[in-house]
Write a protein that holds these residues in place. Sequence first.
Motif, PDB file in Angstrom:
ATOM      1  N   ALA A  68       0.869  -1.191  -0.094  1.00 42.51           N
ATOM      2  CA  ALA A  68       0.008   0.041  -0.222  1.00 42.51           C
ATOM      3  C   ALA A  68       0.997   1.243   0.071  1.00 42.51           C
ATOM      4  N   HIS A  69       1.957   1.082   0.687  1.00 45.32           N
ATOM      5  CA  HIS A  69       2.823   2.358   0.896  1.00 45.32           C
ATOM      6  C   HIS A  69       3.576   2.831  -0.295  1.00 45.32           C
ATOM      7  N   PRO A  73       2.627   6.487  -4.544  1.00 45.42           N
ATOM      8  CA  PRO A  73       3.091   7.509  -5.717  1.00 45.42           C
ATOM      9  C   PRO A  73       2.906   7.036  -7.103  1.00 45.42           C
ATOM     10  N   ILE A  74       2.715   5.692  -7.247  1.00 48.58           N
ATOM     11  CA  ILE A  74       2.284   5.201  -8.475  1.00 48.58           C
ATOM     12  C   ILE A  74       0.937   5.601  -8.853  1.00 48.58           C
ATOM     13  N   ALA A  75       0.138   5.552  -7.837  1.00 50.29           N
ATOM     14  CA  ALA A  75      -1.531   5.872  -8.240  1.00 50.29           C
ATOM     15  C   ALA A  75      -1.788   7.296  -8.399  1.00 50.29           C
ATOM     16  N   ARG A  76      -0.843   8.191  -7.756  1.00 53.50           N
ATOM     17  CA  ARG A  76      -0.882   9.599  -7.725  1.00 53.50           C
ATOM     18  C   ARG A  76      -0.312   9.942  -9.256  1.00 53.50           C
ATOM     19  N   GLU A  80      -2.730  11.520 -12.140  1.00 54.45           N
ATOM     20  CA  GLU A  80      -2.083  12.948 -12.934  1.00 54.45           C
ATOM     21  C   GLU A  80      -1.863  12.565 -14.488  1.00 54.45           C
ATOM     22  N   ARG A  81      -1.526  11.429 -14.791  1.00 55.39           N
ATOM     23  CA  ARG A  81      -1.474  11.214 -16.333  1.00 55.39           C
ATOM     24  C   ARG A  81      -2.977  11.239 -17.105  1.00 55.39           C
TER      25      ARG A  81
END
Length: 327
Positions: A68-69, A73-76, A80-81
Amino acid sequence: MENQKHQPHSDRELCETAIGLYTDALRKGRITRAALAPAPCLVDMALVHPDPLDEAWMCPVLPSAALAHLLQPIAREIHERVRLTASLVDSLAPLSAVVAEDPNLSITTLDGHALIDAKVGEAARAATREILTVQPGFSRERKLMMAGLSRSLAAIERGARLRHLYQHPARYSPHIKEYLEQVPADRLEVRTVEQTVERLIIVDRTVAFIPASANRHTALEIRHPALITYLVQVYEVLWSQATPMTERPPILSPDAAVTSVQRGIARLLAEGITDESVARRMGISVRTCRAHIAKLMQALDASSRTHLGVLLIQSGLVDARTSAEHP
């Protein structure tokens, strides 16, 4: 394991050494700081944390919590893309109508046989009126003819009529004969000519395809109305000069020493072009072309190619003005 050298890698992946140490730490519940030296990525990715009871030891983070941690950042980034994609669509999509109205942008370069075949097939399957084709050469591969057959039958089902223009040698191609036998005769007209232009396909007089390179690996998809009209006019001129497939092509008198094919070759030789170019424009192989040239030399008793040029003019097979224009 302490002596292993850590190999650089992405900050979003674990090396084999790290996976091994992390697995061992999960099984035992902790791992020494010294043991982590070969895999600093475990610390960098926060997969272990200091043991509050002993500074010499590190405790592993549970895999579910670590995942989860790491995914945050990948989900963010994905979010954004997606936002950027939506913004570009909103900005540029309305402009597509403006581009479509500009006739100067209605010529598209197609690169690669697969893309060319796909675009031609797409246009043919959408045809409702007519398909006009010019196919130069003396033979075509069977798989190409069968692919063309599929497109032709699909167009006929939608009500289109077909006109094909080949060169005279195509009359003896078994693959072309097989193709013609499977297309309804009342929906197809075929003629042949001695010489022709390069490959040309016109669909419903709205889109045309022509080669854009000598090896035909690139092509132009043309939708400009003025250019389409011009290409149709070129086609009609060629068609009017062609011989229906049901008739014999024109030949010289039976006792003539020079055949009509050789007469055509003579005219091209007078223009000073190479044997390869003559063969391509006549729709025959280079070997056959040179055999005809040899027969011309024999018929006119020429001692050399230069001598042949002089004799061609003297014999009236070619116009002296043509030879003068192409020394």
